[in-house]
Design a protein around this motif. Structure first.
Motif, PDB file in Angstrom:
ATOM      1  N   TYR B 131      68.704 -17.765  93.461  1.00 50.09           N
ATOM      2  CA  TYR B 131      68.760 -16.238  93.590  1.00 50.09           C
ATOM      3  C   TYR B 131      67.263 -15.697  93.718  1.00 50.09           C
ATOM      4  O   TYR B 131      67.102 -14.639  93.700  1.00 50.09           O
ATOM      5  CB  TYR B 131      69.359 -15.711  92.461  1.00 50.09           C
ATOM      6  N   LEU B 132      66.241 -16.603  94.090  1.00 47.99           N
ATOM      7  CA  LEU B 132      65.110 -15.938  94.705  1.00 47.99           C
ATOM      8  C   LEU B 132      64.199 -15.276  93.399  1.00 47.99           C
ATOM      9  O   LEU B 132      63.820 -14.069  93.840  1.00 47.99           O
ATOM     10  CB  LEU B 132      64.906 -15.405  95.943  1.00 47.99           C
ATOM     11  N   VAL B 133      64.506 -15.772  92.451  1.00 43.87           N
ATOM     12  CA  VAL B 133      63.591 -14.804  91.433  1.00 43.87           C
ATOM     13  C   VAL B 133      62.817 -15.882  90.342  1.00 43.87           C
ATOM     14  O   VAL B 133      63.219 -17.035  90.469  1.00 43.87           O
ATOM     15  CB  VAL B 133      64.407 -14.046  90.229  1.00 43.87           C
ATOM     16  N   PRO B 134      61.539 -15.340  89.770  1.00 44.74           N
ATOM     17  CA  PRO B 134      61.084 -16.363  88.918  1.00 44.74           C
ATOM     18  C   PRO B 134      61.876 -17.022  87.827  1.00 44.74           C
ATOM     19  O   PRO B 134      62.793 -16.520  87.250  1.00 44.74           O
ATOM     20  CB  PRO B 134      59.857 -15.465  88.408  1.00 44.74           C
ATOM     21  N   ALA B 136      60.923 -17.290  84.770  1.00 43.66           N
ATOM     22  CA  ALA B 136      60.866 -16.742  83.601  1.00 43.66           C
ATOM     23  C   ALA B 136      61.917 -15.613  83.437  1.00 43.66           C
ATOM     24  O   ALA B 136      62.595 -15.237  82.456  1.00 43.66           O
ATOM     25  CB  ALA B 136      59.588 -16.339  83.291  1.00 43.66           C
ATOM     26  N   THR B 137      61.993 -14.882  84.688  1.00 48.49           N
ATOM     27  CA  THR B 137      62.985 -13.970  84.745  1.00 48.49           C
ATOM     28  C   THR B 137      64.500 -14.379  84.674  1.00 48.49           C
ATOM     29  O   THR B 137      65.327 -13.741  83.745  1.00 48.49           O
ATOM     30  CB  THR B 137      62.744 -13.160  86.123  1.00 48.49           C
ATOM     31  N   GLN B 140      65.277 -15.224  80.853  1.00 52.27           N
ATOM     32  CA  GLN B 140      65.439 -13.892  80.135  1.00 52.27           C
ATOM     33  C   GLN B 140      66.800 -13.386  80.443  1.00 52.27           C
ATOM     34  O   GLN B 140      67.693 -12.812  79.548  1.00 52.27           O
ATOM     35  CB  GLN B 140      64.493 -12.698  80.613  1.00 52.27           C
ATOM     36  N   ARG B 141      67.259 -13.328  81.756  1.00 58.00           N
ATOM     37  CA  ARG B 141      68.532 -12.956  82.143  1.00 58.00           C
ATOM     38  C   ARG B 141      69.776 -13.682  81.314  1.00 58.00           C
ATOM     39  O   ARG B 141      70.612 -12.781  80.789  1.00 58.00           O
ATOM     40  CB  ARG B 141      68.742 -12.934  83.628  1.00 58.00           C
ATOM     41  N   TYR B 175      73.075 -17.922  97.978  1.00 56.87           N
ATOM     42  CA  TYR B 175      71.735 -17.793  98.839  1.00 56.87           C
ATOM     43  C   TYR B 175      71.429 -19.283  99.184  1.00 56.87           C
ATOM     44  O   TYR B 175      72.115 -20.231  99.162  1.00 56.87           O
ATOM     45  CB  TYR B 175      70.665 -17.161  97.877  1.00 56.87           C
TER      46      TYR B 175
END
Lengths: 135, 381
Positions: B131-134, B136-137, B140-141, B175
């Motif tokens: 999903y092309l996010v860090p 760490a993010t 947390q999600r 993705y």
């Protein structure tokens, strides 16, 4: 989820409400501003919405191709260029409304007198991947 | 044992730990730790009973974590020694986990992330990359999602509709990254279909198979989008089409129509046409009527207008389109297409260019720009 760029301008955006240049703030006001930005990014990481944040030097150079076998031509910086990007934050959020809400919060970062700057931020959606189902 | 076989065991193992009294967040973490160990240890010493091995190791990891946690908090360990065997059918655990991970209290993106981890057995890093996010993010999600559902009853019957929406999202917004999310969505839906006779689960599985069958023909060698009418149908996967049609037909005989069965029926009618000209648009319009009746979705109405344009001519399509909100995504693109078919290339070229500017993804924007450029070149010559 959709990704949005929250774009911060050195120049090119309408003037903020609390329009005092940073170099005229007190050191404490600067620290409070920096802390606000750090806290904001940390909070977004906590909600699973943070992607990236970067700041850019105001000094840029324009470059273009100048033909086969020739080095690229450089020019600038142009003081008259209308738009100048200062930096950005990339967020990954559930809705456009959430992107606006977060941009509003970021724009409330404190400036002179510890009061919100009310800076204008530009919210730009990323172009995504195409969906699998198309009919 | 390959990775996806290993991952198939994940939901049942988590379910077992839950029934032994572990809370969801801790059980899920323990099973992920056990997976990491399995990947390390199994190549040299493969276990006789892979699931039993995972349960034993995951339970030990859970106890270790619980002890560390309680010693940090100076409290007694409440779960002690040898685990009690849990009551009930183990096969139901997987099903219950689908419901928990798609709990209505979760946002769609949280439910997607949690499902991919706890039901799919993917690592946080794999999901983050997809999903092309860090990382760490994404971590947390996922941990927020776990906290949100921590109070939910594992044994309560869940909501199939929310599970299907989550799986559809994984499929439709798959993705990039090293995990093929489209294939993963199909795997998870297959696994679900094997555990429930719900006709909409079958409908979604059929829909996925029928769309996935077209994947080899959907993009050109340069990555450009190839619209349905121009696809090389010999490149469609006939095995997936046959399976999708079979799954759909069995679901339809139960006579409990839902939106996914209706969408799958439309995809099946496209799959049935040897050439674009042979498409049975009259039947497709009828299925869109069903879909509009079932969902009242503006997107279904828009697609219906395009189908009407094929069945009854572009004027009829434009008339159907005129009743819809022009701000709908792809409204302008549909209008451009129908105007071209109606013999008005000037209007079509203008609308294609306008649609390109408001496209939400790059391949679609390129496609629409190319359509405008093609018409403009024709108009110049």
């Amino acid at each position: 989820m959709a990704k949005y760029l929250l774009l911060k301008h050195y120049r090119g955006a309408p003037a903020p409400v609390n329009d005092v240049p940073m170099e005229q703030w007190t050191p404490e006001e600067l620290s409070a501003h920096v802390q606000y930005m750090l806290d904001f990014a940390a909070r977004l990481e906590g909600t699973g919405e943070f992607v990236d944040t970067q700041a850019l030097s105001p000094e840029g150079t324009f470059v273009r191709y100048d033909g086969e076998g020739r080095p690229p031509v450089t020019d600038g910086p142009f003081a008259e260029t209308k738009d100048l990007i200062a930096g950005w934050m990339v967020i990954d959020v559930e809705t456009y409304e959430r992107a606006l809400e977060l941009a509003g919060e970021l724009s409330a970062a404190p400036g002179a007198g510890g009061k919100p700057i009310h800076e204008w931020l530009e919210v730009r959606p990323f172009l995504a991947e195409p969906p699998t189902v198309t009919e | 044992m390959n990775e996806s076989l290993l991952r198939e065991l994940v939901p049942a193992v988590i379910g077992l730990l839950l029934r032994r009294g572990a809370d969801f967040a801790a059980a899920e973490d323990a099973v992920q730790d056990a997976l990491v160990e399995a990947v390390r240890v199994w190549p040299d010493s493969p276990p006789q009973d892979p699931k039993g091995w995972l349960v034993t190791v995951a339970w030990r990891k859970f106890l270790d974590a619980a002890r560390a946690d309680s010693s940090r908090r100076h409290r007694e360990v409440r779960v002690e020694g040898e685990p009690m065997p849990g009551p009930g059918e183990a096969a139901d655990d997987t099903l219950r986990l689908y419901f928990l991970c798609a709990h209505p209290s979760l946002t769609p993106a949280s439910a997607v992330a949690l499902t991919l981890r706890a039901v799919g057995g993917l690592t946080t890093r794999q999901i983050a990359r997809a999903y092309l996010v860090p990382e760490a993010t994404m971590a947390q999600r996922i941990s927020r999602a776990k906290r949100t559902v921590s109070g939910a009853q594992f044994n309560q019957p869940g909501n199939v509709a929310t599970v299907l929406r989550v799986l559809y999202l994984v499929f439709n917004e798959g993705y990039s990254g090293d995990v093929d999310l489209v294939a993963e969505a199909i795997r998870l839906t297959r696994q679900l279909a094997a555990r429930t006779k719900h006709e909409e689960v079958a409908g979604l599985l059929a829909l996925m198979l029928l769309h996935h069958a077209r994947r080899p023909a959907r993009t050109g060698p340069d990555g450009r989008l190839v619209p349905l009418a121009e696809q090389d149908r010999s490149r469609w996967n006939t095995r997936l089409i046959a399976e999708g049609v079979d799954v759909l037909q069995k679901a339809l005989t139960r006579d409990r129509l839902g939106e996914f069965q209706a969408q799958a029926a439309i995809a099946a009618l496209h799959a049935d046409a040897q050439a674009a000209e042979e498409t049975d648009w009259v039947q497709i319009v009828e299925w869109y009527d069903e879909l509009v009746r079932l969902t009242d979705s503006p997107v279904a109405r828009l697609n219906r207008a395009v189908a009407v344009g094929e069945a009854d001519g572009p004027r009829a399509g434009l008339a159907a389109l005129a009743e819809l909100d022009p701000a709908l995504p792809r409204h302008t693109a549909a209008a451009a297409y129908l105007h071209e078919r109606d013999g008005d290339p000037v209007t079509a070229a203008r609308l294609y260019a306008e649609a390109a500017r408001s496209a939400s993804n790059l391949p679609e924007r390129d496609h629409l720009t190319r359509q405008a450029a093609r018409l403009n070149a024709q108009l110049r010559s």
